[in-house]
Scaffold this motif. Structure first.
Motif, PDB file in Angstrom:
ATOM      1  N   LEU A  59     127.707 -79.825   0.511  1.00 42.44           N
ATOM      2  CA  LEU A  59     126.331 -79.976   0.032  1.00 42.44           C
ATOM      3  C   LEU A  59     125.348 -79.477   1.082  1.00 42.44           C
ATOM      4  CD1 LEU A  59     126.457 -83.523  -1.621  1.00 42.44           C
ATOM      5  CD2 LEU A  59     127.097 -81.301  -2.585  1.00 42.44           C
ATOM      6  N   LYS A  60     124.538 -78.499   0.704  1.00 38.78           N
ATOM      7  CA  LYS A  60     123.536 -77.959   1.625  1.00 38.78           C
ATOM      8  C   LYS A  60     122.235 -78.744   1.568  1.00 38.78           C
ATOM      9  CE  LYS A  60     125.430 -73.275   1.559  1.00 38.78           C
ATOM     10  NZ  LYS A  60     126.572 -73.558   0.661  1.00 38.78           N
ATOM     11  N   THR A  61     122.117 -79.648   0.623  1.00 40.88           N
ATOM     12  CA  THR A  61     120.977 -80.548   0.532  1.00 40.88           C
ATOM     13  C   THR A  61     121.420 -81.765  -0.272  1.00 40.88           C
ATOM     14  OG1 THR A  61     118.602 -80.713   0.028  1.00 40.88           O
ATOM     15  CG2 THR A  61     119.983 -79.543  -1.562  1.00 40.88           C
ATOM     16  N   ILE A  62     120.499 -82.696  -0.499  1.00 37.99           N
ATOM     17  CA  ILE A  62     120.806 -83.889  -1.273  1.00 37.99           C
ATOM     18  C   ILE A  62     119.507 -84.394  -1.863  1.00 37.99           C
ATOM     19  CG2 ILE A  62     120.503 -85.538   0.636  1.00 37.99           C
ATOM     20  CD1 ILE A  62     123.045 -86.996  -0.495  1.00 37.99           C
ATOM     21  N   TYR A  63     119.593 -85.069  -3.018  1.00 38.95           N
ATOM     22  CA  TYR A  63     118.371 -85.649  -3.574  1.00 38.95           C
ATOM     23  C   TYR A  63     117.802 -86.604  -2.530  1.00 38.95           C
ATOM     24  CZ  TYR A  63     115.031 -87.472  -6.919  1.00 38.95           C
ATOM     25  OH  TYR A  63     113.854 -87.812  -7.554  1.00 38.95           O
ATOM     26  N   GLN A 109     133.951 -82.700 -20.487  1.00 35.85           N
ATOM     27  CA  GLN A 109     134.300 -82.058 -19.225  1.00 35.85           C
ATOM     28  C   GLN A 109     134.442 -80.550 -19.395  1.00 35.85           C
ATOM     29  OE1 GLN A 109     137.796 -83.971 -17.655  1.00 35.85           O
ATOM     30  NE2 GLN A 109     136.836 -85.981 -17.570  1.00 35.85           N
ATOM     31  N   VAL A 110     135.091 -80.131 -20.468  1.00 36.61           N
ATOM     32  CA  VAL A 110     135.273 -78.692 -20.718  1.00 36.61           C
ATOM     33  C   VAL A 110     133.920 -78.021 -20.942  1.00 36.61           C
ATOM     34  CG1 VAL A 110     136.235 -76.996 -22.318  1.00 36.61           C
ATOM     35  CG2 VAL A 110     137.610 -78.970 -21.619  1.00 36.61           C
ATOM     36  N   VAL A 111     133.071 -78.636 -21.772  1.00 32.80           N
ATOM     37  CA  VAL A 111     131.765 -78.057 -22.071  1.00 32.80           C
ATOM     38  C   VAL A 111     130.898 -78.008 -20.821  1.00 32.80           C
ATOM     39  CG1 VAL A 111     129.606 -78.448 -23.345  1.00 32.80           C
ATOM     40  CG2 VAL A 111     131.811 -78.659 -24.513  1.00 32.80           C
ATOM     41  N   TYR A 112     130.894 -79.095 -20.045  1.00 32.49           N
ATOM     42  CA  TYR A 112     130.081 -79.131 -18.831  1.00 32.49           C
ATOM     43  C   TYR A 112     130.508 -78.025 -17.871  1.00 32.49           C
ATOM     44  CZ  TYR A 112     127.839 -80.874 -14.576  1.00 32.49           C
ATOM     45  OH  TYR A 112     127.083 -80.989 -13.433  1.00 32.49           O
ATOM     46  N   ASP A 113     131.811 -77.871 -17.649  1.00 33.83           N
ATOM     47  CA  ASP A 113     132.290 -76.856 -16.714  1.00 33.83           C
ATOM     48  C   ASP A 113     131.949 -75.448 -17.193  1.00 33.83           C
ATOM     49  OD1 ASP A 113     133.292 -78.961 -15.278  1.00 33.83           O
ATOM     50  OD2 ASP A 113     135.405 -78.438 -15.535  1.00 33.83           O
ATOM     51  N   ALA A 114     131.927 -75.233 -18.517  1.00 30.11           N
ATOM     52  CA  ALA A 114     131.694 -73.898 -19.074  1.00 30.11           C
ATOM     53  C   ALA A 114     130.218 -73.580 -19.270  1.00 30.11           C
ATOM     54  CB  ALA A 114     132.421 -73.766 -20.423  1.00 30.11           C
ATOM     55  N   LEU A 115     129.348 -74.571 -19.127  1.00 27.83           N
ATOM     56  CA  LEU A 115     127.931 -74.386 -19.427  1.00 27.83           C
ATOM     57  C   LEU A 115     127.252 -73.591 -18.314  1.00 27.83           C
ATOM     58  CD1 LEU A 115     125.593 -75.069 -21.335  1.00 27.83           C
ATOM     59  CD2 LEU A 115     125.322 -77.240 -20.115  1.00 27.83           C
ATOM     60  N   SER A 116     126.706 -72.442 -18.660  1.00 29.61           N
ATOM     61  CA  SER A 116     126.141 -71.542 -17.656  1.00 29.61           C
ATOM     62  C   SER A 116     124.647 -71.788 -17.463  1.00 29.61           C
ATOM     63  CB  SER A 116     126.413 -70.079 -18.022  1.00 29.61           C
ATOM     64  OG  SER A 116     125.972 -69.800 -19.339  1.00 29.61           O
ATOM     65  N   VAL A 117     124.343 -73.029 -17.047  1.00 31.12           N
ATOM     66  CA  VAL A 117     123.019 -73.385 -16.546  1.00 31.12           C
ATOM     67  C   VAL A 117     123.233 -74.117 -15.225  1.00 31.12           C
ATOM     68  CG1 VAL A 117     122.059 -73.596 -18.877  1.00 31.12           C
ATOM     69  CG2 VAL A 117     122.888 -75.645 -17.697  1.00 31.12           C
ATOM     70  N   SER A 118     122.190 -74.213 -14.425  1.00 28.02           N
ATOM     71  CA  SER A 118     122.320 -74.951 -13.170  1.00 28.02           C
ATOM     72  C   SER A 118     122.613 -76.406 -13.469  1.00 28.02           C
ATOM     73  CB  SER A 118     121.045 -74.814 -12.349  1.00 28.02           C
ATOM     74  OG  SER A 118     120.868 -73.476 -11.923  1.00 28.02           O
ATOM     75  N   LYS A 119     123.463 -77.013 -12.639  1.00 32.21           N
ATOM     76  CA  LYS A 119     123.919 -78.383 -12.903  1.00 32.21           C
ATOM     77  C   LYS A 119     123.766 -79.234 -11.658  1.00 32.21           C
ATOM     78  CE  LYS A 119     127.438 -76.203 -14.675  1.00 32.21           C
ATOM     79  NZ  LYS A 119     128.764 -75.825 -15.249  1.00 32.21           N
ATOM     80  N   GLY A 120     122.997 -80.316 -11.809  1.00 32.98           N
ATOM     81  CA  GLY A 120     122.741 -81.228 -10.700  1.00 32.98           C
ATOM     82  C   GLY A 120     121.749 -82.291 -11.124  1.00 32.98           C
ATOM     83  N   PRO A 121     121.408 -83.236 -10.225  1.00 32.84           N
ATOM     84  CA  PRO A 121     120.468 -84.302 -10.553  1.00 32.84           C
ATOM     85  C   PRO A 121     119.031 -83.797 -10.613  1.00 32.84           C
ATOM     86  CG  PRO A 121     121.121 -84.463  -8.268  1.00 32.84           C
ATOM     87  CD  PRO A 121     121.953 -83.374  -8.859  1.00 32.84           C
ATOM     88  N   SER A 122     118.137 -84.637 -11.102  1.00 34.78           N
ATOM     89  CA  SER A 122     116.702 -84.418 -11.251  1.00 34.78           C
ATOM     90  C   SER A 122     116.386 -83.784 -12.611  1.00 34.78           C
ATOM     91  CB  SER A 122     116.109 -83.576 -10.107  1.00 34.78           C
ATOM     92  OG  SER A 122     114.707 -83.762 -10.066  1.00 34.78           O
ATOM     93  N   LEU A 123     115.102 -83.569 -12.859  1.00 30.94           N
ATOM     94  CA  LEU A 123     114.634 -83.044 -14.146  1.00 30.94           C
ATOM     95  C   LEU A 123     113.240 -82.471 -13.964  1.00 30.94           C
ATOM     96  CD1 LEU A 123     112.395 -85.223 -15.711  1.00 30.94           C
ATOM     97  CD2 LEU A 123     114.398 -86.641 -15.405  1.00 30.94           C
ATOM     98  N   GLY A 124     112.765 -81.792 -15.011  1.00 26.27           N
ATOM     99  CA  GLY A 124     111.410 -81.273 -15.017  1.00 26.27           C
ATOM    100  C   GLY A 124     111.227 -79.940 -14.332  1.00 26.27           C
ATOM    101  N   THR A 125     112.306 -79.324 -13.861  1.00 26.41           N
ATOM    102  CA  THR A 125     112.206 -78.032 -13.194  1.00 26.41           C
ATOM    103  C   THR A 125     111.950 -76.920 -14.203  1.00 26.41           C
ATOM    104  OG1 THR A 125     114.628 -77.971 -13.276  1.00 26.41           O
ATOM    105  CG2 THR A 125     113.627 -78.619 -11.203  1.00 26.41           C
ATOM    106  N   ASN A 126     111.408 -75.803 -13.709  1.00 21.56           N
ATOM    107  CA  ASN A 126     111.153 -74.687 -14.624  1.00 21.56           C
ATOM    108  C   ASN A 126     112.438 -73.970 -15.017  1.00 21.56           C
ATOM    109  OD1 ASN A 126     111.723 -73.211 -12.288  1.00 21.56           O
ATOM    110  ND2 ASN A 126     109.580 -72.717 -11.887  1.00 21.56           N
ATOM    111  N   PHE A 127     113.567 -74.297 -14.373  1.00 21.58           N
ATOM    112  CA  PHE A 127     114.879 -73.790 -14.784  1.00 21.58           C
ATOM    113  C   PHE A 127     115.666 -74.948 -15.408  1.00 21.58           C
ATOM    114  CE2 PHE A 127     114.856 -74.986 -10.325  1.00 21.58           C
ATOM    115  CZ  PHE A 127     115.915 -75.873 -10.213  1.00 21.58           C
ATOM    116  N   THR A 128     116.515 -74.644 -16.366  1.00 13.97           N
ATOM    117  CA  THR A 128     117.308 -75.675 -17.030  1.00 13.97           C
ATOM    118  C   THR A 128     118.278 -76.311 -16.049  1.00 13.97           C
ATOM    119  OG1 THR A 128     117.086 -74.650 -19.199  1.00 13.97           O
ATOM    120  CG2 THR A 128     118.992 -76.066 -18.869  1.00 13.97           C
TER     121      THR A 128
END
Length: 484
Positions: free
Chosen positions: A52-56, A416-435
């Motif tokens: 991890l290069k950063t953390i919430y 788990q399969v869908v999450y791993d295959a989903l091509s959007v950024s994945k991590g905590p938080s919300l409200g960003t201009n990227f999904t």
């Protein structure tokens, strides 16, 4: 090298583990691109944590903060820096209450006030840091390390004035009714401190499934917090009479179920009993909702949709002018730490387009929610549009916020399969201009999954904060993952 554009180059594959989201030294989210990465993170797997290069920022010590504090740690101790001496003193007082035999102390590092906790007090120091959100920001740490130049106090104050006016325009109140804080949870800390002036020594009552730290801050730091998931107003009335709480806390809407209580009815029951109502409008936003006639205090994580970039922590607290306790609360809403100069300047810059950006996020989220409902693999979609109590609070022409949750028909294995295959950024938080997507229950309630299930929150629920990507292109990404 130019920063990574997460709209068209999302951090979604295994090689992206630990990448900051966004590509900034002050990013508040971090890529956990596979389900097994989330599990490894929750189980403190060293290989995952080291990547991890950063953390919430509330969930741990940002790398810049670690760089500042690590040289001052002694055997068995941890160091927790705060933006003011008053905040560090509050952290020390908390540790001494929880671990009276501990040998924690206040120290200074490069003119920064810090709590150094011994081994027995460290769990309490960490809890205070997480639940209150009063800690030093990454920008303040960078300035203390001489890695960034400090702004002038005049520029910081000008930014704070502009932010308060921007929020005042959104809520249609005077800027003197709004205070700024280092995080949304710090705004809640100021609210809970204020209501203690009205009803000292009492616990709070939270209605509806809680965001974890909204419930835990009153439980851990103040005088306790009860949780009620009411079936009707009779349940609320009975709880108010039995518990006589310091305040009622509601989320508009709740996270991740995206439901609201009947706020006008709750407010009527509470006010006749002399009990103030505290509302969190982070997800719904003041742009969409008018809670002022019914809530006495409204706190907001400005880190989320207001900023939109995901690289600045901040919060606000609004004292509602219509509150019967408005004058008392305005006087009582002091804070042990305000929003720092550098963070205020970054937030003012980021939020200039909020009135144009937020409706786009809302529209994209609504479209994705409607499309997910039609997909044969999806069991149910949770979205504020389906909540009558949310709709009753909406302003004319408003949207529903940028957040949705969904569950899949085949449960965790498919999730788990869908999450791993989903091509959007994945991590905590919300409200960003990227999904930004995450398996929310795994991240927020990993050690209490059974309890969350009993509360109606599935262990395999996926939560999505929808961004500014082209909606049709974004839907194609979801279709590919759902069909995988």
């Amino acid at each position: 090298m130019s920063p990574r554009n997460l709209l068209n180059d999302p951090a979604w594959q295994g090689c992206d583990l630990g990448h900051p989201l966004p590509d900034s030294p002050h990013a508040v989210s971090v890529a956990l691109p596979r389900w097994r990465d989330v599990v490894a993170y929750e189980e403190n797997d060293p290989a995952c944590r080291d990547a991890l290069k950063t953390i919430y920022p509330r969930f741990g010590l940002h790398p810049l903060i670690r760089q500042l504090t690590q040289p001052s740690e002694i055997a068995g101790s941890t160091v927790w820096p705060y933006p003011t001496a008053a905040a560090a003193q509050a952290a020390l007082a908390h540790c001494r209450r929880k671990a009276p035999d501990s040998r924690s102390e206040l120290i200074a590092i490069a003119s920064v006030s810090c709590l150094r906790s011994d081994a027995s007090a460290t769990p309490h120091a960490k809890a205070f840091w997480q639940h209150t959100g009063l800690g030093l920001s990454s920008r303040q740490a960078a300035i203390a390390l001489d890695q960034e130049a400090p702004p002038t106090s005049e520029d910081g104050e000008a930014a704070r004035r502009a932010i308060r006016q921007r929020l005042a325009d959104i809520h249609d109140v005077g800027p003197d009714h709004i205070s700024l804080h280092p995080s949304g949870m710090a705004g809640l800390h100021a609210a809970l401190t204020a209501v203690q002036n009205l009803r000292p020594g009492r616990s709070t009552l939270q209605l509806g499934f809680p965001y974890v730290d909204v419930l835990k801050q009153p439980r851990v730091v103040f005088h306790g917090g009860d949780l009620l998931q009411p079936q009707d107003m009779a349940d609320v009335e009975a709880a108010l009479d039995q518990l006589e709480p310091a305040a009622v806390i509601v989320e508009l809407p709740s996270n991740p179920l995206l439901r609201c209580v009947d706020l006008p009815a709750v407010s009527a029951l509470a006010r006749v009993r002399g009990i103030p109502v505290i509302a969190d409008d982070t997800i719904g936003t003041g742009i969409n909702l008018n809670a002022l006639p019914y809530a006495d205090l409204i706190f907001t994580s400005l880190t989320k949709s207001f900023a939109g970039r995901g690289d600045v922590m901040a919060g606000s607290l609004l004292v509602c002018p219509q509150s019967p306790w408005a004058r008392t609360l305005l006087t009582a809403c002091t804070t042990v730490a305000g929003l720092g100069d550098a963070d205020a300047i970054a937030l003012e810059e980021a939020s200039r387009d909020v009135k144009e950006r937020a409706p786009k996020l809302d529209a994209h989220a609504l479209l994705l929610a409607e499309r997910l409902k039609t997909h044969p693999a999806v069991e149910r979609v949770l979205h504020p549009k389906d909540c009558p109590n949310f709709r009753a609070l909406m302003r004319s022409g408003a949207g529903y916020g940028c957040l949705l949750s969904f569950e899949l028909k085949q449960g965790r294995q498919q999730a788990q399969v869908v999450y791993d295959a989903l091509s959007v950024s994945k991590g905590p938080s919300l409200g960003t201009n990227f999904t930004l997507a995450c398996p929310y229950t795994q991240l927020a309630h990993y050690d209490e999954l059974a309890w969350a299930e009993r509360c109606g929150v599935a262990a395999d629920l996926l939560r999505v904060s929808v961004g500014l990507e082209d909606p049709d292109e974004l839907w194609m990404r979801f279709q590919r993952a759902l069909d995988s």
